[in-house]
Write an enzyme that holds these catalytic residues in place. Structure first.
Site, PDB file in Angstrom:
ATOM      1  N   CYS A 254     -25.272   1.774 -12.682  1.00  0.00           N
ATOM      2  CA  CYS A 254     -24.487   3.008 -12.579  1.00  0.00           C
ATOM      3  C   CYS A 254     -25.296   4.194 -13.083  1.00  0.00           C
ATOM      4  O   CYS A 254     -25.737   4.217 -14.249  1.00  0.00           O
ATOM      5  CB  CYS A 254     -23.202   2.872 -13.380  1.00  0.00           C
TER       6      CYS A 254
ATOM      7  N   CYS B   6     -13.042   1.908 -14.810  1.00  0.00           N
ATOM      8  CA  CYS B   6     -13.636   3.241 -14.599  1.00  0.00           C
ATOM      9  C   CYS B   6     -12.526   4.280 -14.513  1.00  0.00           C
ATOM     10  O   CYS B   6     -12.351   4.971 -13.507  1.00  0.00           O
ATOM     11  CB  CYS B   6     -14.479   3.233 -13.332  1.00  0.00           C
TER      12      CYS B   6
ATOM     13  N   GLU C  18       0.821  -1.211   0.000  1.00  0.00           N
ATOM     14  CA  GLU C  18       0.000   0.000   0.000  1.00  0.00           C
ATOM     15  C   GLU C  18       0.857   1.264   0.000  1.00  0.00           C
ATOM     16  O   GLU C  18       0.571   2.221  -0.711  1.00  0.00           O
ATOM     17  CB  GLU C  18      -0.928   0.007   1.225  1.00  0.00           C
TER      18      GLU C  18
ATOM     19  N   CYS D  80     -16.807   1.595 -20.142  1.00  0.00           N
ATOM     20  CA  CYS D  80     -18.129   1.399 -19.539  1.00  0.00           C
ATOM     21  C   CYS D  80     -18.826   0.157 -20.080  1.00  0.00           C
ATOM     22  O   CYS D  80     -19.587  -0.505 -19.363  1.00  0.00           O
ATOM     23  CB  CYS D  80     -19.006   2.626 -19.787  1.00  0.00           C
TER      24      CYS D  80
ATOM     25  N   CYS E 233     -18.028  -2.860 -17.971  1.00  0.00           N
ATOM     26  CA  CYS E 233     -18.148  -2.704 -16.518  1.00  0.00           C
ATOM     27  C   CYS E 233     -19.255  -3.599 -15.973  1.00  0.00           C
ATOM     28  O   CYS E 233     -20.387  -3.578 -16.476  1.00  0.00           O
ATOM     29  CB  CYS E 233     -18.433  -1.248 -16.162  1.00  0.00           C
TER      30      CYS E 233
END
Length: 550
Positions: A312, A296, A120, A303, A306
């Site tokens: 959405c 995205c 991270e 899209c 997705c």
């Protein structure tokens, strides 16, 4: 996990996936909530304000219920999301991604937490492909958090503690070096104060470990411990803004509260580890970040592929030209967070709303590439490096003697005044500019440190380097010292900073620009073939490459 939001990089050679700044820094910031916009019935113009706002941008009213921005059908969303994630989670070959195993012991889970933590921190502002080899080298050198601690018995070389130089050497080229120092400090605190185990909950993780904010705590604890805590990095911020059709100031408290609430709904799963339909919070969070970073995207989102497109709000509006307006039964139900949308055809890339970026300040540093030789024809060449302070920008890295943020850089470009001033605080004995020929190697045995002179000062050139908050110009010059039998000794005095203050009407005011001479106690000479191996930043590496081309 995928890479975090982009800020113009401290070491800008690494392109980021997305916009904004580090989530732990920006998304936890408290910002003043804007007053609600008054509902209007016809197109209007933005108020006049900043230069960017003064460009007349036509907008249109978009009255809708605040319930629009509440995560609905979260079970259906999670099922579609996790089904997609199972197909793609191994595509990019991230070594830190491992299946969640609820049967792991407390120590084994803490080890997973360490692995996720390292990934991270490295992924902040940096692409996955760049991070993978750094992560592998790090885990080979420091496979467990105990390998970063400060041992009680430092006499055993096999148990020697990791120090900032060793950590920076592994981090070299990755950028944002403060991340490495925070990781080292946090690991040492865990070993010393927490029994060598990272906390198993996000609340303690955030409060007890330096450098870990709400996002990182949520990511680590959901992935390693299965805790039901949300994440909101740049990828998830963008994804949820589009999913919920949220067009508002991306850094306002109201926007962040809305998005964090939606992210919390995503991990509010029911069931226990033994349930066959259990949905792991860590997988949900990783799936959200993966979807945001690979599908995205900021520009040219995919899209059509997705898994959430049917739910959405932004995709539905762009595909079916819906007006995204509702009959408001109660004026108190009217959304007061969103700004009016621009007129014209709608596109999902209008979300999230673009924040006004502050202009980076301009600074100029004078960088002195100081070289010592016995004589002009000597093959023995040494260069002076100074270690930066352990805190602040580029903490603990090596650099050439530098005068930072000088107020009048042109006045020092072609003169010896700057180098003399710098070297007077770095070297044990003062040096001065001399037009006399240096002694030959044969006369070295009879010379002393006082024989060292600045024989040449030559302009190298300017190097522009972009940090997150400043455009830094490194105005570099080559400074040749000659004389003596060996490089002049560095000062043993404690670290010092020299500042110049301007006096205005009898009052001392801090100057807008401060000339800073490097700390004298941390200077050292390195041979020419060792400069490339020193822990110098990318900016200084550019200066060195330019100097070598002379």
């Amino acid at each position: 996990m995928a890479k975090r939001k982009k800020e113009v990089s401290e070491e800008s050679d690494f392109e980021a996936y997305n916009d904004g700044s580090d989530s732990d820094a920006s998304y936890s910031a408290k910002t003043r909530k804007k007053p609600a916009r008054t509902q209007v019935a016809k197109p209007t113009k933005r108020r006049r304000g900043t230069p960017a706002e003064e460009r007349s941008v036509t907008t249109t009213a978009n009255p809708h219920s605040r319930g629009t921005h509440v995560m609905q059908s979260s079970d259906k969303v999670r099922t579609a999301l996790l089904g997609w994630y199972q197909l793609v989670h191994e595509t990019r070959g991230m070594p830190w991604r491992k299946a969640f195993n609820p049967q792991r012991s407390r120590a084994e889970r803490a080890q997973r937490a360490y692995e996720v933590w390292v990934s991270e921190i490295m992924l902040q502002q940096t692409q996955v492909a760049t991070v993978i080899p750094y992560y592998n080298r790090w885990m080979e050198k420091f496979p467990a958090i105990a390998d970063l601690h400060t041992p009680n018995d430092s006499s055993d070389p096999a148990k020697a503690a990791a120090n900032i130089d060793e950590v920076n050497a592994l981090w070299k080229g990755l950028g944002y070096y403060s991340r490495a120092s925070r990781l080292l400090a946090g690991a040492q605190k865990v070993v010393k104060e927490l029994g060598g185990l990272l906390p198993d909950n996000a609340k303690d993780m955030e409060s007890k470990i330096p450098g870990i904010g709400r996002y990182s705590a949520g990511a680590i604890c959901s992935i390693a411990y299965g805790e039901k805590v949300p994440v909101l990095d740049g990828n998830v911020h963008r994804l949820l803004s589009r999913f919920l059709m949220l067009h508002s100031n991306p850094k306002s408290k109201a926007t962040l509260d809305t998005l964090w609430t939606a992210a919390e709904a995503m991990v509010d799963v029911k069931g226990f580890y033994e349930d066959t339909d259990y949905q792991n919070p860590g997988d949900i969070n990783q799936a959200l970040i993966e979807l945001g970073s690979t599908v995205c995207k900021v520009q040219n989102p995919s899209c059509g592929t997705c898994p959430l497109k049917d739910l959405c709000g932004a995709y539905q509006k762009s595909s079916f030209a819906t007006q995204h307006s509702q009959d408001i039964q109660d004026i108190e139900d009217l959304c007061s967070v969103c700004e009016p949308l621009p007129t014209g055809s709608f596109d999902v890339t209008l979300l999230p709303m673009k924040a006004e970026k502050k202009k980076s300040r301009e600074e100029t540093d004078i960088v002195n590439v100081v070289e010592w030789r016995r004589s002009i024809d000597s093959e023995e060449r040494w260069f002076l490096l100074v270690k930066r302070p352990e805190k602040g920008l580029l903490a603990g890295l090596d650099e050439f003697p530098t005068m930072s943020n000088v107020s009048d850089p042109d006045s020092k470009r072609h003169s010896a005044e700057g180098p003399v001033e710098v070297l007077s605080s770095v070297l044990a004995s003062p040096v001065r500019r001399s037009s006399l020929a240096a002694k030959t190697d044969e006369e070295c045995v009879e010379s002393s440190d006082s024989d060292v002179r600045i024989s040449q000062v030559k302009r190298v050139g300017d190097v522009l380097h972009i940090f997150s908050h400043v455009r830094k110009t490194y105005r570099s010059q080559w400074v040749l010292l000659e004389g003596g039998c060996s490089p002049p000794p560095v000062s043993t005095k404690s670290s010092e900073r020299m500042s110049r203050n301007k006096t205005t009407k009898g009052k001392q005011k801090k100057a807008e620009s401060t000339d800073v001479t490097p700390v004298s106690g941390e200077a050292r000479w390195v041979s020419i073939d060792q400069v490339d191996h020193a822990n110098i930043s990318t900016g200084m590496a550019k200066v060195w490459a330019l100097a070598q081309s002379l």
